[in-house]
Design an enzyme around this catalytic site. Structure first.
Site, PDB file in Angstrom:
ATOM      1  N   LYS A 126       0.870  -1.190   0.000  1.00 37.23           N
ATOM      2  CA  LYS A 126       0.000   0.000   0.000  1.00 37.23           C
ATOM      3  C   LYS A 126       0.892   1.221   0.000  1.00 37.23           C
ATOM      4  O   LYS A 126       2.043   1.159   0.444  1.00 37.23           O
ATOM      5  CB  LYS A 126      -0.866   0.013   1.258  1.00 37.23           C
ATOM      6  CG  LYS A 126      -2.112   0.860   1.149  1.00 37.23           C
ATOM      7  CD  LYS A 126      -3.236   0.116   0.473  1.00 37.23           C
ATOM      8  CE  LYS A 126      -4.429   1.011   0.204  1.00 37.23           C
ATOM      9  NZ  LYS A 126      -5.592   0.212  -0.228  1.00 37.23           N
ATOM     10  N   ASP A 166      -7.064   4.420  -4.286  1.00 34.43           N
ATOM     11  CA  ASP A 166      -7.710   4.298  -2.975  1.00 34.43           C
ATOM     12  C   ASP A 166      -8.313   5.682  -2.725  1.00 34.43           C
ATOM     13  O   ASP A 166      -8.552   6.433  -3.688  1.00 34.43           O
ATOM     14  CB  ASP A 166      -6.699   3.865  -1.897  1.00 34.43           C
ATOM     15  CG  ASP A 166      -7.366   3.408  -0.602  1.00 34.43           C
ATOM     16  OD1 ASP A 166      -7.789   2.245  -0.521  1.00 34.43           O
ATOM     17  OD2 ASP A 166      -7.494   4.217   0.350  1.00 34.43           O
TER      18      ASP A 166
HETATM   19  P1  NDP Z   1     -12.896   8.042  -2.592  1.00 34.88           P
HETATM   20  O1  NDP Z   1     -11.803   9.011  -2.429  1.00 34.88           O
HETATM   21  O2  NDP Z   1     -13.494   7.804  -3.923  1.00 34.88           O
HETATM   22  O3  NDP Z   1     -14.098   8.378  -1.598  1.00 34.88           O
HETATM   23  C1  NDP Z   1     -13.882   8.455  -0.230  1.00 34.88           C
HETATM   24  C2  NDP Z   1     -15.182   8.863   0.428  1.00 34.88           C
HETATM   25  O4  NDP Z   1     -15.045   8.774   1.844  1.00 34.88           O
HETATM   26  C3  NDP Z   1     -15.552  10.301   0.150  1.00 34.88           C
HETATM   27  O5  NDP Z   1     -16.950  10.421   0.211  1.00 34.88           O
HETATM   28  C4  NDP Z   1     -14.877  11.038   1.301  1.00 34.88           C
HETATM   29  O6  NDP Z   1     -15.434  12.290   1.594  1.00 34.88           O
HETATM   30  C5  NDP Z   1     -15.115  10.070   2.422  1.00 34.88           C
HETATM   31  N1  NDP Z   1     -14.045  10.199   3.422  1.00 34.88           N
HETATM   32  C6  NDP Z   1     -12.730   9.968   3.229  1.00 34.88           C
HETATM   33  N2  NDP Z   1     -12.029  10.224   4.340  1.00 34.88           N
HETATM   34  C7  NDP Z   1     -12.944  10.621   5.235  1.00 34.88           C
HETATM   35  C8  NDP Z   1     -12.836  11.009   6.583  1.00 34.88           C
HETATM   36  N3  NDP Z   1     -11.641  11.049   7.218  1.00 34.88           N
HETATM   37  N4  NDP Z   1     -13.985  11.339   7.232  1.00 34.88           N
HETATM   38  C9  NDP Z   1     -15.186  11.291   6.590  1.00 34.88           C
HETATM   39  N5  NDP Z   1     -15.330  10.930   5.300  1.00 34.88           N
HETATM   40  C10 NDP Z   1     -14.228  10.598   4.650  1.00 34.88           C
HETATM   41  O7  NDP Z   1     -12.336   6.666  -1.988  1.00 34.88           O
HETATM   42  P2  NDP Z   1     -12.841   5.181  -2.219  1.00 34.88           P
HETATM   43  O8  NDP Z   1     -14.319   5.165  -2.393  1.00 34.88           O
HETATM   44  O9  NDP Z   1     -11.979   4.561  -3.232  1.00 34.88           O
HETATM   45  O10 NDP Z   1     -12.459   4.511  -0.818  1.00 34.88           O
HETATM   46  C11 NDP Z   1     -13.374   4.426   0.279  1.00 34.88           C
HETATM   47  C12 NDP Z   1     -12.930   3.324   1.215  1.00 34.88           C
HETATM   48  O11 NDP Z   1     -12.900   2.075   0.513  1.00 34.88           O
HETATM   49  C13 NDP Z   1     -11.524   3.477   1.808  1.00 34.88           C
HETATM   50  O12 NDP Z   1     -11.510   2.912   3.097  1.00 34.88           O
HETATM   51  C14 NDP Z   1     -10.667   2.602   0.884  1.00 34.88           C
HETATM   52  O13 NDP Z   1      -9.487   2.171   1.534  1.00 34.88           O
HETATM   53  C15 NDP Z   1     -11.626   1.457   0.632  1.00 34.88           C
HETATM   54  N6  NDP Z   1     -11.376   0.643  -0.543  1.00 34.88           N
HETATM   55  C16 NDP Z   1     -11.281   1.201  -1.787  1.00 34.88           C
HETATM   56  C17 NDP Z   1     -11.097   0.390  -2.885  1.00 34.88           C
HETATM   57  C18 NDP Z   1     -11.077   0.933  -4.269  1.00 34.88           C
HETATM   58  O14 NDP Z   1     -11.024   0.138  -5.203  1.00 34.88           O
HETATM   59  N7  NDP Z   1     -11.146   2.240  -4.478  1.00 34.88           N
HETATM   60  C19 NDP Z   1     -10.915  -1.056  -2.745  1.00 34.88           C
HETATM   61  C20 NDP Z   1     -11.113  -1.553  -1.404  1.00 34.88           C
HETATM   62  C21 NDP Z   1     -11.316  -0.708  -0.357  1.00 34.88           C
HETATM   63  P3  NDP Z   1     -14.803  13.644   0.929  1.00 34.88           P
HETATM   64  O15 NDP Z   1     -15.297  13.653  -0.476  1.00 34.88           O
HETATM   65  O16 NDP Z   1     -15.355  14.738   1.771  1.00 34.88           O
HETATM   66  O17 NDP Z   1     -13.317  13.508   1.052  1.00 34.88           O
HETATM   67  O1  2IT Z   2      -7.964  -1.410  -0.559  1.00 30.18           O
HETATM   68  C1  2IT Z   2      -7.932  -1.903  -1.693  1.00 30.18           C
HETATM   69  O2  2IT Z   2      -8.073  -3.109  -1.891  1.00 30.18           O
HETATM   70  C2  2IT Z   2      -7.748  -1.002  -2.834  1.00 30.18           C
HETATM   71  N1  2IT Z   2      -7.662   0.213  -2.634  1.00 30.18           N
HETATM   72  C3  2IT Z   2      -7.619  -1.545  -4.223  1.00 30.18           C
HETATM   73  C4  2IT Z   2      -6.226  -2.048  -4.471  1.00 30.18           C
HETATM   74  C5  2IT Z   2      -5.936  -2.468  -5.888  1.00 30.18           C
HETATM   75  O3  2IT Z   2      -4.757  -2.786  -6.120  1.00 30.18           O
HETATM   76  O4  2IT Z   2      -6.818  -2.481  -6.744  1.00 30.18           O
END
Ligand code: NDP
Ligand code: 2IT
Length: 446
Positions: A126, A166
């Site tokens: 990561k 992420d």
């Molecule tokens: P994005 O950046 O697309 O969206 C993040 C969302 O969470 C936004 O709505 C953001 O609000 C909110 N957010 C982030 N940090 C905070 C905080 N400290 N307090 C309140 N709200 C917060 O990220 P993703 O959707 O990609 O990721 C969301 C979660 O999913 C994370 O935990 C990530 O690790 C996990 N994840 C993502 C994957 C992926 O493929 N993208 C895969 C597996 C897990 P704002 O717009 O105000 O910042």
């Molecule tokens: O937390 C996760 O699994 C991710 N942000 C996606 C990682 C990836 O390599 O697609």
């Protein structure tokens, strides 16, 4: 925790001071491993756990960049290459002001087990930066990404380490990062990053995969009790990549999704979130969630304080960030009759909240299983890149669905085998650990 694990856990905490999220992730895994060390003494004898908790390599670097006014900014970049027993390091990059080594290590540690669960040949890693993309222009984000990659490029590669997105890193950022990698190395190495655009090596379904996969996993959990998403009132937190596609998928299965949130607050929309409007506000305009309520013609409310977990619902999908659902939220959800929780985000539920759900018999899908669809589809993207092929949406989605079902079934079977039926946390931790441990032991002292 099993008594043989306590000194190992204490040594990890002492070696990694001040990294609360990493400690929490290690504790969650260790809490599950009692029956494993009792049954497989080789795990302790070969010091697999001590080795697994120590990253193979940790890279921290300076990222200088200039804003649109020409002012210089310095951020810190990270890449933690945690474990390569099963394949090249694989895992996302997070750009968020809260990023520090402890966050990257918690995410990298989780990724080892998650990636093992997918059954794909990928190790765990990561990275990210404490860069805050909010309010920054495309040009500023591009300069930051170019500077970030100017150091990162020497550490990554199709056979070495394959980053993706992420929080704060989506298609735009992956594009800038890929462009700079190509420019520095003079190699069109498609498999060095995943989450790419469709015309330059990306995979269909990758944007949707994490949210879709989370709902697929939850659907499998519900199925074990003869239930489904149809007719459920679903609470989703976040409004980013994972949340948006979780909402879409749950709606397709007949659920009413009544909430979404961002770091400024949350919206309640009793008729069901209008997904096109949410995407317009959050993905296209990169705006605040309050604008969704303003443009919903009086049907939705914006609440600046509190959280979505105060709203009545039957299924909860935390899709924002770590520790966003604590014990008091869990009690509220239980009072409201929640039947299932699946983590779209990484470690969004605190240890106390997880225990409350499990004690109450609520179906609980931990992130390393429930959100593995994103990284699994990244591995499918790598597979397409390696064969210079691109698959249809239907075929890729079918592969994702099969992977999610098999992760669910593996976790359920392992939990049963180790005497903890229905405990998906233990099932995920043990299944993931056994795959990685076996490979590490076969590969000598690594
Ligand atoms: P994005 O950046 O697309 O969206 C993040 C969302 O969470 C936004 O709505 C953001 O609000 C909110 N957010 C982030 N940090 C905070 C905080 N400290 N307090 C309140 N709200 C917060 O990220 P993703 O959707 O990609 O990721 C969301 C979660 O999913 C994370 O935990 C990530 O690790 C996990 N994840 C993502 C994957 C992926 O493929 N993208 C895969 C597996 C897990 P704002 O717009 O105000 O910042
Ligand atoms: O937390 C996760 O699994 C991710 N942000 C996606 C990682 C990836 O390599 O697609």
């Amino acid at each position: 925790m099993h008594e043989d694990l306590i000194p190992i856990r204490q040594a990890v905490l002492a070696r990694n001071p001040g990294e609360a999220e990493f400690h929490q992730a290690v504790d969650e895994v260790f809490e599950s491993l009692g029956p494993v060390v009792a049954r497989h003494p080789g795990i302790l004898e070969s010091a697999v756990l001590e080795r697994i908790c120590e990253p193979e390599r940790q890279i921290i670097f300076r990222v200088p960049w200039t804003d649109d006014q020409g002012r210089v900014h310095i951020n810190r970049g990270f890449r933690v290459e945690f474990n390569s027993a099963l394949g090249p390091y694989k895992g996302g990059l997070r750009f968020h002001p809260s990023v520090y080594l402890g966050i990257v290590k918690f995410l990298g540690f989780e990724q080892i087990f998650k990636n093992a669960l997918t059954g794909m040949p990928i190790g765990g890693g990561k990275g990210g930066s404490d860069f805050d993309p909010s309010g920054r222009s495309d040009a500023e984000v591009m300069r930051f990404c170019q500077s970030f990659m100017t150091e990162l490029y020497r550490h990554i590669g199709e056979y070495t380490d394959v980053p993706a997105g992420d929080i704060g890193v989506g298609g735009r950022e992956i594009g800038y990062l890929f462009g700079q990698y190509k420019r520095i190395t003079n190699r069109y190495e498609s498999g060095v990053l995943t989450g790419k655009g469709l015309s330059w090596g990306g995979s269909l379904v990758r944007p949707e995969a994490t949210g879709f996969g989370t709902v697929m996993f939850a659907q499998e959990m519900l199925r074990t009790r003869g239930q489904s998403f149809d007719g459920q009132t679903v609470l989703v937190s976040g409004s980013g990549n994972v949340a948006i596609h979780a909402i879409g998928r749950a709606q397709k299965l007949g659920a009413t999704v009544v909430t979404a949130s961002d770091s400024s607050g949350y919206v309640v929309d009793p008729d069901g979130i209008e997904l096109d409007l949410l995407r317009e506000v959050k993905e296209v305009e990169r705006g605040r969630i309050s604008e969704y309520a303003e443009r919903r013609g009086g049907r939705a409310r914006f609440i600046a304080k509190g959280s979505v977990w105060e709203v009545p619902g039957t299924v909860a999908l935390p899709c924002a960030t770590q520790n966003e659902l604590d014990g008091s939220h869990a009690k509220k959800l239980l009072d409201h009759g929640v039947i299932a929780v699946a983590e779209g985000a990484n470690m969004p539920t605190t240890a106390e909240a997880t225990r409350l759900f499990q004690d109450a018999g609520v179906l609980f899908g931990p992130g390393k299983a429930a959100n593995a669809g994103g990284v699994a589809t990244s591995a499918l993207e790598m597979q397409q890149n390696a064969s210079r092929d691109s698959w249809t949406f239907e075929y890729t989605e079918e592969r994702l669905a099969r992977i999610m079902t098999s992760i669910h079934d593996d976790c359920a079977a392992t939990a049963e085998e180790y005497g903890m039926p229905g405990n998906y946390v233990a099932g995920a931790n043990i299944t993931g650990l056994m795959k990685v441990a076996e490979a590490m032991m076969a590969q000598g002292l690594i």
